[in-house]
Scaffold this active site. Structure first.
Site, PDB file in Angstrom:
ATOM      1  CG  ASP A  97      -1.933   1.049   1.276  1.00 45.35           C
ATOM      2  OD1 ASP A  97      -2.746   1.062   0.351  1.00 45.35           O
ATOM      3  OD2 ASP A  97      -1.943   1.861   2.216  1.00 45.35           O
TER       4      ASP A  97
ATOM      5  CD  GLU B  89      15.123 -13.268   4.708  1.00 44.11           C
ATOM      6  OE1 GLU B  89      14.228 -13.857   5.344  1.00 44.11           O
ATOM      7  OE2 GLU B  89      15.737 -12.269   5.138  1.00 44.11           O
TER       8      GLU B  89
HETATM    9  C1  GLC Z   1      -4.278   3.081  -0.636  1.00 43.05           C
HETATM   10  C2  GLC Z   1      -5.464   2.163  -0.622  1.00 43.05           C
HETATM   11  C3  GLC Z   1      -6.661   2.943  -0.152  1.00 43.05           C
HETATM   12  C4  GLC Z   1      -6.379   3.440   1.242  1.00 43.05           C
HETATM   13  C5  GLC Z   1      -5.098   4.250   1.307  1.00 43.05           C
HETATM   14  C6  GLC Z   1      -4.626   4.463   2.715  1.00 43.05           C
HETATM   15  O1  GLC Z   1      -4.411   4.101  -1.568  1.00 43.05           O
HETATM   16  O2  GLC Z   1      -5.648   1.575  -1.874  1.00 43.05           O
HETATM   17  O3  GLC Z   1      -7.830   2.194  -0.184  1.00 43.05           O
HETATM   18  O4  GLC Z   1      -7.441   4.234   1.698  1.00 43.05           O
HETATM   19  O5  GLC Z   1      -4.046   3.591   0.651  1.00 43.05           O
HETATM   20  O6  GLC Z   1      -4.100   3.298   3.252  1.00 43.05           O
END
Ligand code: GLC
Length: 520
Positions: A210, A259
């Site tokens: 993310d 790993e």
């Molecule tokens: C990313 C995710 C989204 C989330 C954001 C904060 O963009 O795809 O859904 O709200 O990160 O974690």
């Protein structure tokens, strides 16, 4: 340039499961992992190689799992870690790999580290894992800088210190319940490495990372040149993201993932510039990066060609593999984005053929294979924090997250046993259910199944070459497959060859508007 090994994921088709919305096994109105396990046959019938699961770890669910309170356990809402083990076993038996979402940029405010930081004094080691700063102005009552949250409102919230007085501020690029981690603090990488190994040891095939262009912050946290950047927007000139320091972090993460030689990392990289994007995909950083150009392109031949060319050019700079997607849990559903109604559906069908003809790695967001539209939800049910944080100016992303319709003629359409689903399901979705589309050779589901089967029979290979075509038409060859899309307003001639699949009926020898065909 070094030739990269031919790993399983280089040609994989991933299906993105938004766990809250896929299938509910326990009748609480929220999808869960046993729901996924019970519907693996749907994914098998589509013929996907892997699943990307949106966050399932322990979370207060302020941002539906992107606010992680314990990164090494599965939330009871989704069935706990034993449900994940059941899913991994069942998926493995079908040859489907499971990729998890991990959230390195921030934690939940309920994470023990943040709870400890709130109880600790300014300047303490506990506060150093996050960004705590004194405020500006008299009494420190103004935020430390002018940054705004991606979800709206200020990116800083003020805490109350142990003596009961208003104290320092902490940074949250997203919701106030998502404090940003300080990756300069060595605890952060050490703990993240532990999380990666924890899940890889349990049979997870890799990670979607993310906000992979986040994490590193500009030294000194200077003001943004402009705060007029729009909510949920992604601009290359935004100083909060894509800092040079992020690459050392990716190298450190990759060293851990290496790993496990079969594991894959896919970064969420909202960076437009090709050279900047490519940096994330150098051989010692991420394996794959989401390129969002196709999502951002309209149903327009020139825009689509540009998106495809640039996506290929970006990965070409470093010999990496392209990725393609038309939708995810953060953007408007394709049918609606392309105009909605019958036109939007026809275009989304045509774009499915374009997507599935492209070389590299594909992601299909759950419900796209059913042609689900964006849902116009009433104010009272909206849950995305964007709605509140934007002062009700931006409705947020709930409209693309409505639960999937499986069967039957009334809500909850087999998604759950309760009609009180976490987001209400439209009453008119009976014809969009899996069961209804299953028996209909003209359905979107049948199109996805057929096209995915044909893709396996005609692997697109690594390259793409454009074929001559009128301006409003796209025609390209990948492997032995030719894909032609008519994005114009008039029927178009097809090149020589045999049509093996089309997104809609042809007019004699001609390809009608909003239609695509595959030819050999
Ligand atoms: C990313 C995710 C989204 C989330 C954001 C904060 O963009 O795809 O859904 O709200 O990160 O974690």
């Amino acid at each position: 340039m070094t030739v990269r090994p031919d790993h399983w994921w280089r040609h994989a088709v991933f299906y993105q499961v938004y766990p809250r919305s896929f299938a509910d096994s326990d009748g609480d109105g929220v999808g869960d992992l046993d729901g996924v396990t019970a519907h693996l046959h749907h994914l098998d019938a589509l013929g996907v190689d892997g699943i990307w699961l949106n966050p399932i770890t322990v979370s207060p669910m302020v941002d539906h799992g992107y606010d992680v309170a314990d990164p090494r356990d599965v939330d009871p809402l989704f069935g706990g870690i034993t449900a994940l083990q059941r899913l991994l076993t069942a998926a493995r038996a079908r040859g489907i790999r499971v990729v998890m979402d991990v959230v390195p940029n921030h934690t939940s405010s309920a994470h023990p580290w943040f709870v400890e930081a709130l109880r600790s004094a300014p300047g303490s080691p506990a506060r150093d894992r996050y960004f705590f700063r004194d405020g500006r102005g008299p009494g420190g009552n103004r935020p430390p800088n002018n940054w705004i949250s991606v979800f709206g409102g200020p990116a800083w919230s003020r805490v109350t210190e142990a003596d009961g007085r208003p104290g320092q501020w902490y940074l949250h690029l997203f919701d106030a319940a998502q404090p940003d981690l300080n990756w300069d603090n060595p605890d952060v990488l050490a703990d993240f490495a532990r999380t990666l190994r924890f899940w890889l040891d349990r049979g997870v095939a890799g990670f979607r990372i993310d906000v992979a262009h986040g994490m590193a912050k500009p030294p000194g946290l200077p003001d943004m040149p402009t705060t007029d950047v729009g909510l949920l927007a992604h601009r290359d000139d935004d100083p909060r993201f894509n800092r040079p320091g992020v690459h050392a972090l990716h190298r450190a993460i990759r060293a851990v993932v290496d790993e496990y030689p079969e594991a894959v990392t896919i970064g969420e990289v909202w960076v437009h510039d090709n050279a900047e994007f490519a940096k994330y995909l150098r051989p010692d950083e991420l394996h794959l990066g989401f390129n969002f150009r196709l999502v951002q392109a309209g149903f327009d031949a020139a825009e689509l060609r540009d998106a495809i060319d640039n996506s290929l050019a970006a990965v070409g700079l470093v010999g990496a593999t392209p990725t393609w997607t038309l939708a995810n849990h953060d953007v408007e559903r394709a049918v609606t984005r392309y105009g909605g109604g019958a036109v939007g559906l026809a275009r989304a069908r045509a774009m499915a053929l374009v997507l599935l003809a492209l070389p590299g790695v594909l992601f299909v967001y759950n419900g796209e294979e059913l042609g689900l539209p964006e849902v116009a939800l009433p104010d009272a049910v909206l849950q995305d924090p964007v709605w509140e944080r934007s002062g009700h100016r931006n409705r947020g992303r709930d409209g693309c997250r409505v639960p999937l319709p499986w069967s039957g003629s009334v809500p909850p359409f087999g998604f759950s046993t309760t009609t009180r689903t976490w987001l209400p399901m439209p009453a008119d979705w009976a014809e969009l259910t899996v069961a209804c589309q299953d028996g209909d050779p003209g359905s979107m589901l049948a199109l996805y199944r057929r096209t995915l089967r044909l893709r396996a029979e005609h692997p697109p290979g690594a390259g793409l070459s454009w074929l001559p075509s009128p301006d409003a038409v796209l025609a390209f060859r990948c492997g032995d497959l030719v894909c032609v899309l008519n994005a114009g307003e008039h029927p178009a001639a097809l090149p020589e060859g045999t049509v093996i699949c089309a997104s809609g009926p042809l007019t004699g020898e001609l390809l009608p508007p909003a239609t695509a065909a595959w030819m050999t």
